[in-house]
Design an enzyme around this catalytic site. Structure first.
Site, PDB file in Angstrom:
ATOM      1  N   CYS A 115       0.630  -1.383  -0.114  1.00 25.11           N
ATOM      2  CA  CYS A 115      -0.209   0.017   0.052  1.00 25.11           C
ATOM      3  C   CYS A 115       0.882   1.000  -0.044  1.00 25.11           C
ATOM      4  O   CYS A 115       2.291   1.335   0.069  1.00 25.11           O
ATOM      5  CB  CYS A 115      -0.852   0.144   1.707  1.00 25.11           C
ATOM      6  SG  CYS A 115      -1.487  -1.894   1.252  1.00 25.11           S
TER       7      CYS A 115
ATOM      8  N   ARG B 178       1.375   1.865  -5.807  1.00 22.72           N
ATOM      9  CA  ARG B 178       1.260   0.682  -4.963  1.00 22.72           C
ATOM     10  C   ARG B 178      -0.029  -0.464  -4.446  1.00 22.72           C
ATOM     11  O   ARG B 178       0.007  -1.107  -3.380  1.00 22.72           O
ATOM     12  CB  ARG B 178       1.821   1.542  -3.663  1.00 22.72           C
ATOM     13  CG  ARG B 178       3.083   2.028  -4.111  1.00 22.72           C
ATOM     14  CD  ARG B 178       3.827   2.422  -2.667  1.00 22.72           C
ATOM     15  NE  ARG B 178       4.109   1.402  -1.508  1.00 22.72           N
ATOM     16  CZ  ARG B 178       5.341   1.028  -1.626  1.00 22.72           C
ATOM     17  NH1 ARG B 178       6.362   1.083  -2.148  1.00 22.72           N
ATOM     18  NH2 ARG B 178       5.578  -0.106  -0.637  1.00 22.72           N
TER      19      ARG B 178
ATOM     20  N   TRP C  45      -3.731  -1.374  -1.126  1.00 22.55           N
ATOM     21  CA  TRP C  45      -3.968  -3.052  -1.938  1.00 22.55           C
ATOM     22  C   TRP C  45      -4.761  -3.604  -1.171  1.00 22.55           C
ATOM     23  O   TRP C  45      -3.506  -4.215  -0.084  1.00 22.55           O
ATOM     24  CB  TRP C  45      -2.694  -2.788  -2.602  1.00 22.55           C
ATOM     25  CG  TRP C  45      -2.676  -4.223  -3.427  1.00 22.55           C
ATOM     26  CD1 TRP C  45      -1.700  -5.551  -3.212  1.00 22.55           C
ATOM     27  CD2 TRP C  45      -3.071  -4.387  -4.771  1.00 22.55           C
ATOM     28  NE1 TRP C  45      -2.099  -6.404  -4.200  1.00 22.55           N
ATOM     29  CE2 TRP C  45      -3.187  -5.785  -4.865  1.00 22.55           C
ATOM     30  CE3 TRP C  45      -3.048  -3.063  -5.607  1.00 22.55           C
ATOM     31  CZ2 TRP C  45      -3.312  -6.373  -6.281  1.00 22.55           C
ATOM     32  CZ3 TRP C  45      -3.727  -3.754  -7.175  1.00 22.55           C
ATOM     33  CH2 TRP C  45      -3.289  -5.266  -7.457  1.00 22.55           C
TER      34      TRP C  45
ATOM     35  N   ASN D  13       1.783  -0.386   5.878  1.00 28.81           N
ATOM     36  CA  ASN D  13       1.690  -0.885   5.030  1.00 28.81           C
ATOM     37  C   ASN D  13       2.429  -2.813   5.604  1.00 28.81           C
ATOM     38  O   ASN D  13       3.506  -2.259   6.490  1.00 28.81           O
ATOM     39  CB  ASN D  13       2.198  -0.463   3.746  1.00 28.81           C
ATOM     40  CG  ASN D  13       2.496  -0.802   2.617  1.00 28.81           C
ATOM     41  OD1 ASN D  13       2.577  -2.233   2.338  1.00 28.81           O
ATOM     42  ND2 ASN D  13       4.131  -1.316   2.616  1.00 28.81           N
ATOM     43  N   GLY D  14       1.512  -3.337   4.891  1.00 30.44           N
ATOM     44  CA  GLY D  14       2.021  -4.763   5.419  1.00 30.44           C
ATOM     45  C   GLY D  14       1.458  -5.927   5.643  1.00 30.44           C
ATOM     46  O   GLY D  14      -0.758  -5.442   5.457  1.00 30.44           O
TER      47      GLY D  14
ATOM     48  N   GLU E 184       6.518 -19.816 -20.738  1.00 32.06           N
ATOM     49  CA  GLU E 184       7.323 -18.762 -19.853  1.00 32.06           C
ATOM     50  C   GLU E 184       8.271 -17.816 -20.479  1.00 32.06           C
ATOM     51  O   GLU E 184       7.885 -16.090 -20.929  1.00 32.06           O
ATOM     52  CB  GLU E 184       7.186 -18.930 -18.696  1.00 32.06           C
ATOM     53  CG  GLU E 184       7.208 -17.491 -17.242  1.00 32.06           C
ATOM     54  CD  GLU E 184       5.613 -16.420 -17.845  1.00 32.06           C
ATOM     55  OE1 GLU E 184       5.342 -17.277 -18.625  1.00 32.06           O
ATOM     56  OE2 GLU E 184       5.731 -15.148 -17.736  1.00 32.06           O
TER      57      GLU E 184
ATOM     58  N   LYS F  68       7.644 -14.652 -22.349  1.00 31.20           N
ATOM     59  CA  LYS F  68       8.286 -12.634 -21.869  1.00 31.20           C
ATOM     60  C   LYS F  68       8.514 -12.038 -23.316  1.00 31.20           C
ATOM     61  O   LYS F  68       8.715 -10.992 -23.114  1.00 31.20           O
ATOM     62  CB  LYS F  68       8.661 -13.050 -21.332  1.00 31.20           C
ATOM     63  CG  LYS F  68       8.059 -13.394 -19.895  1.00 31.20           C
ATOM     64  CD  LYS F  68       8.405 -12.090 -19.197  1.00 31.20           C
ATOM     65  CE  LYS F  68       6.492 -12.232 -18.664  1.00 31.20           C
ATOM     66  NZ  LYS F  68       5.215 -13.269 -18.856  1.00 31.20           N
TER      67      LYS F  68
ATOM     68  N   GLU G 215       6.132 -11.032 -25.911  1.00 34.08           N
ATOM     69  CA  GLU G 215       5.390  -9.710 -25.351  1.00 34.08           C
ATOM     70  C   GLU G 215       5.623  -8.598 -24.827  1.00 34.08           C
ATOM     71  O   GLU G 215       4.864  -7.386 -25.559  1.00 34.08           O
ATOM     72  CB  GLU G 215       3.681 -10.188 -25.019  1.00 34.08           C
ATOM     73  CG  GLU G 215       5.091  -9.870 -23.110  1.00 34.08           C
ATOM     74  CD  GLU G 215       3.729 -10.589 -21.739  1.00 34.08           C
ATOM     75  OE1 GLU G 215       2.382 -10.198 -22.169  1.00 34.08           O
ATOM     76  OE2 GLU G 215       4.548 -11.541 -20.599  1.00 34.08           O
TER      77      GLU G 215
ATOM     78  N   HIS H 108      11.333 -33.606 -33.788  1.00 27.67           N
ATOM     79  CA  HIS H 108       9.721 -33.685 -34.457  1.00 27.67           C
ATOM     80  C   HIS H 108       9.474 -32.206 -35.062  1.00 27.67           C
ATOM     81  O   HIS H 108       7.652 -32.252 -35.763  1.00 27.67           O
ATOM     82  CB  HIS H 108       8.642 -33.799 -33.230  1.00 27.67           C
ATOM     83  CG  HIS H 108       9.472 -34.702 -32.695  1.00 27.67           C
ATOM     84  ND1 HIS H 108       8.976 -36.467 -33.240  1.00 27.67           N
ATOM     85  CD2 HIS H 108       9.711 -36.241 -31.889  1.00 27.67           C
ATOM     86  CE1 HIS H 108       9.517 -38.102 -32.457  1.00 27.67           C
ATOM     87  NE2 HIS H 108      10.318 -37.353 -32.038  1.00 27.67           N
TER      88      HIS H 108
ATOM     89  N   LYS I  69      -3.305  -5.205 -19.696  1.00 29.44           N
ATOM     90  CA  LYS I  69      -2.588  -5.949 -18.446  1.00 29.44           C
ATOM     91  C   LYS I  69      -3.859  -6.988 -18.257  1.00 29.44           C
ATOM     92  O   LYS I  69      -3.069  -8.500 -17.417  1.00 29.44           O
ATOM     93  CB  LYS I  69      -3.158  -4.780 -17.396  1.00 29.44           C
ATOM     94  CG  LYS I  69      -2.366  -5.369 -15.722  1.00 29.44           C
ATOM     95  CD  LYS I  69      -0.802  -6.106 -16.036  1.00 29.44           C
ATOM     96  CE  LYS I  69      -0.508  -6.984 -15.209  1.00 29.44           C
ATOM     97  NZ  LYS I  69       0.741  -7.776 -14.697  1.00 29.44           N
TER      98      LYS I  69
HETATM   99  C1  AGP Z   1       1.870 -12.287 -19.730  1.00 26.03           C
HETATM  100  O1  AGP Z   1       2.792 -11.711 -19.057  1.00 26.03           O
HETATM  101  C2  AGP Z   1       0.679 -11.784 -19.590  1.00 26.03           C
HETATM  102  N1  AGP Z   1       0.053 -10.510 -19.391  1.00 26.03           N
HETATM  103  C3  AGP Z   1      -1.465 -12.014 -19.705  1.00 26.03           C
HETATM  104  O2  AGP Z   1      -0.290 -13.660 -20.268  1.00 26.03           O
HETATM  105  C4  AGP Z   1      -1.065 -12.796 -18.337  1.00 26.03           C
HETATM  106  O3  AGP Z   1      -0.848 -13.949 -17.578  1.00 26.03           O
HETATM  107  C5  AGP Z   1      -2.978 -13.153 -17.981  1.00 26.03           C
HETATM  108  O4  AGP Z   1      -3.962 -12.672 -19.307  1.00 26.03           O
HETATM  109  C6  AGP Z   1      -3.280 -13.698 -16.994  1.00 26.03           C
HETATM  110  O5  AGP Z   1      -3.668 -13.274 -16.689  1.00 26.03           O
HETATM  111  P1  AGP Z   1      -4.014 -12.925 -15.643  1.00 26.03           P
HETATM  112  O6  AGP Z   1      -2.902 -14.211 -14.268  1.00 26.03           O
HETATM  113  O7  AGP Z   1      -4.362 -11.938 -14.647  1.00 26.03           O
HETATM  114  O8  AGP Z   1      -5.565 -14.208 -16.053  1.00 26.03           O
END
Ligand code: AGP
Length: 609
Positions: free
Chosen positions: A2, A27, A74, A100-101, A482, A486, A489, A505, A604
């Site tokens: 927070c 935050r 938060w 905050n904590g 993953e 990264k 994206e 394959h 996001k």
């Molecule tokens: C991950 O870097 C991406 N921003 C995206 O794949 C994300 O993980 C996915 O949209 C799921 O989001 P969520 O965890 O909020 O459900």
């Protein structure tokens, strides 16, 4: 995580507090509030929603006074609401706190305080701190806070005002940040310098178990026993934007570095070496229900889906429960076999991803109990599940998920250990070894984050290549997928995550001198197989970067570059493997120039199909 702020000085406190909270909104932003001390006592104003809602509530009637505290929340304990918003006060309304904590022992403290006659208004752990300070208050606020701090377990940065002592603000911290802004005839307190940088660049950083008393012209710092401590101010030369990012150029890099803290916060109150066990308050499953689970289905998207892949390995390995993992957008159309003996585990940083939520409802409609692993208190996933385990990573601002991913892994490991504990599928000695290894992970993550010059050097070589192949085996297949996501994206480069055993394959056709391969070759049962896969890549003139453990002399004969990470249990290694792969993606993108925190075409939270 927070945002807290305090001000004492000649100016009217409220506008300074609100302005400071604006700079701390990254935050936390599910509710906000201020408390200002004036001739008529402590005037508390707070409202659920973003800071704008508070400003609207304050319109034309801002509290007057030169001393106050503010908070932007938060949520960790208690859903976002007016009554759970900070500041919180004691029974008399004469002691007011922002925090905050995470106060781990707030349930026990609250029970004792209720027995002593204290009346509570909220579900928060913070309000417990207000009443605890009240219970020790005998006219000396700093002394009451020192006594209360000795009873509190967990993490806190408390900033407190008292009507009986209108010339000071007192604060205390443990594990949560607290900085002091040193002004002329005025002084400030905050979670980070961005809150008051426009007023002063002279800053004192409080340390754990420091108690800070600020007046208009004086700053006094003691330890918990009241012994004075001498701390000199230092100059901060960041601009306001850099300060909001803690001095990092992007939120993504800041959040990568927050992972050791986020991992510790996620373990806090759940993994105890002293108690020799794992406890998961909030999972809301009885031991009989856990013993009755005959299948688990994990439902997630994107990075969260990759976490579920690693979770599958850990749970199957430790608990011997079959686990299916599903991309949520697929689950909803394949008429999955789910019944009352199936446990659904939904993983979602935001807790709002539409496909994941629909998958949650699908699993429940077929009779399964569902638990959510999410980072947002009060999110739809949290509200609609039968149990919820929060990841306590704090707000994740960058679109590319980093600390949410590793804390999702941590939570899945805790579930695996807890279920194994209940179902008796682990020898006690082996369980103890695993708990100790999990406890050690944040420290090992810090070792990686302390020096990653080799990652930067690799990124500087490979950012102009045609693409990347990430290959791994076993639980680290999740890491390969993953790592590829990264780099895709945020740098928009082509990157494939693949099971190394699949090379022949198809993927091996991609290998040439302009297509770099990242191989996860940490200590594992399939290490020798990975060496063979590296040899296949080298035979096609592909360059290989190996993620390996220290003192591995063999890998030097295979890979072109080696990025070493500390050794840990194989099933926990995805947490550490993730860090160099996150950093690799960041520095590759940094060399290519796109908007790292807000990549093109991405949001996001994906609340649409
Ligand atoms: C991950 O870097 C991406 N921003 C995206 O794949 C994300 O993980 C996915 O949209 C799921 O989001 P969520 O965890 O909020 O459900």
């Amino acid at each position: 995580m927070c945002g807290i702020v305090g001000y004492i000085g000649e100016q009217n406190a409220c506008p300074i507090l609100v302005d400071g909270l604006k700079r701390l909104e990254y935050r936390g932003y599910d509710s906000a509030g201020v408390a200002v001390l004036n001739g008529n006592g402590i005037d508390v104003r707070k409202s659920v929603g973003k800071l704008k809602a508070l400003e609207t509530a304050l319109e034309n009637c801002w509290p007057k006074g030169g001393l106050g505290v503010g908070h932007t929340r938060w949520a960790t304990h208690g859903r976002p609401s007016d009554e759970n918003a900070h500041p919180h006060s004691d029974c008399t309304g004469k002691i007011t706190v922002v925090h905050n904590g995470i106060i781990e022992n707030y349930v026990q403290l609250k029970a004792r305080l209720i027995e002593e006659g204290h009346q509570f208004k909220s579900e928060t752990d913070t309000e417990v701190a207000a009443h605890l300070i009240e219970s020790h208050y005998k006219g000396d606020l700093a002394e009451a806070i020192r006594t209360a701090a000795k009873e509190i377990e967990g993490s806190f940065a408390l900033v407190v005002i008292a009507q009986e002592e209108p010339d000071k603000i007192v604060a205390a911290r443990r594990h949560s940040p607290l900085v002091i802004g040193v002004g002329e005839g005025e002084n400030f307190l905050a979670s980070d310098v961005s809150a008051f940088l426009k007023y002063t660049r002279d800053v004192i950083y409080a340390d754990d178990d420091n108690v800070v008393t600020i007046t208009r012209n004086n700053i006094k710092i003691t330890d918990l026993d009241g012994n004075p401590l001498d701390k000199k101010p230092r100059q901060v030369d960041w601009d306001a934007a850099m300060a909001e990012r803690g001095g990092y150029e992007h939120f993504m890099l800041k959040e990568i570095h927050e992972q050791p803290r986020a991992l510790r916060e996620t373990m806090r109150g759940r993994l105890s070496l002293e108690k020799d066990c794992v406890e998961l308050p909030g999972i809301n499953l009885t031991d009989d229900e856990i013993r009755g689970i005959d299948r688990i289905i994990m439902i997630a998207c994107g990075t969260a889906y990759h976490a579920s892949m690693a979770g599958k390995y850990a749970i199957e390995h430790l608990c011997r429960i079959p686990v299916e993992v599903d991309v949520a957008s697929e689950l909803r159309y394949r008429d999955p076999i789910i019944d009352e003996h199936t446990l659904g585990i939904v993983i979602s940083q935001s807790g709002e991803t539409l496909d994941t939520i629909v998958g949650l409802h699908e699993a429940k409609s077929k009779g399964a109990k569902v638990i959510a692993i999410t980072n947002v208190v009060g999110s739809m996933a949290a509200r609609d599940s039968d149990g919820v385990l929060y990841t306590y990573a704090g707000p994740e601002i960058a679109v590319a998920s980093t600390k949410a991913y590793t804390t999702q892994l941590m939570t899945l490991y805790l579930i695996a250990l807890y279920f194994a504990q209940v179902r008796g599928t682990l020898e006690p000695e082996r369980a103890r070894q695993l708990r100790e290894a999990l406890w050690e992970l944040p420290r090992r993550a810090e070792i990686i984050l302390d020096d990653y010059r080799d990652v930067i050097a690799a990124a500087e070589r490979y950012y102009c290549f045609n693409g990347f192949l990430y290959m791994a085996r076993g639980i680290n297949l999740a890491s390969a997928l993953e790592g590829a996501l990264k780099v895709k994206e945020i740098s928009y480069m082509h990157a494939e995550g693949y099971a190394a055993g699949e090379m022949k394959h198809g993927p091996i056709a991609m290998i040439d001198p302009t297509f770099a391969t990242i191989a996860v070759t940490v200590k594992s049962a399939t290490y020798d197989k990975m060496l063979s896969n590296i040899r296949e890549v080298k035979a096609r003139s592909g360059e290989v970067i190996a993620i390996a453990n220290p003192h591995d002399e063999t890998i030097k004969d295979y890979a072109d570059r080696i990025i070493t990470i500390p050794e840990t249990e194989e099933i926990f290694s995805p947490v550490l493997v993730a860090l160099p792969l996150q950093l690799m993606a960041y520095f590759v993108a940094h060399s290519r120039g796109p908007a790292i925190d807000q990549p093109r075409n991405l949001a996001k939270t994906v609340t649409v199909e």
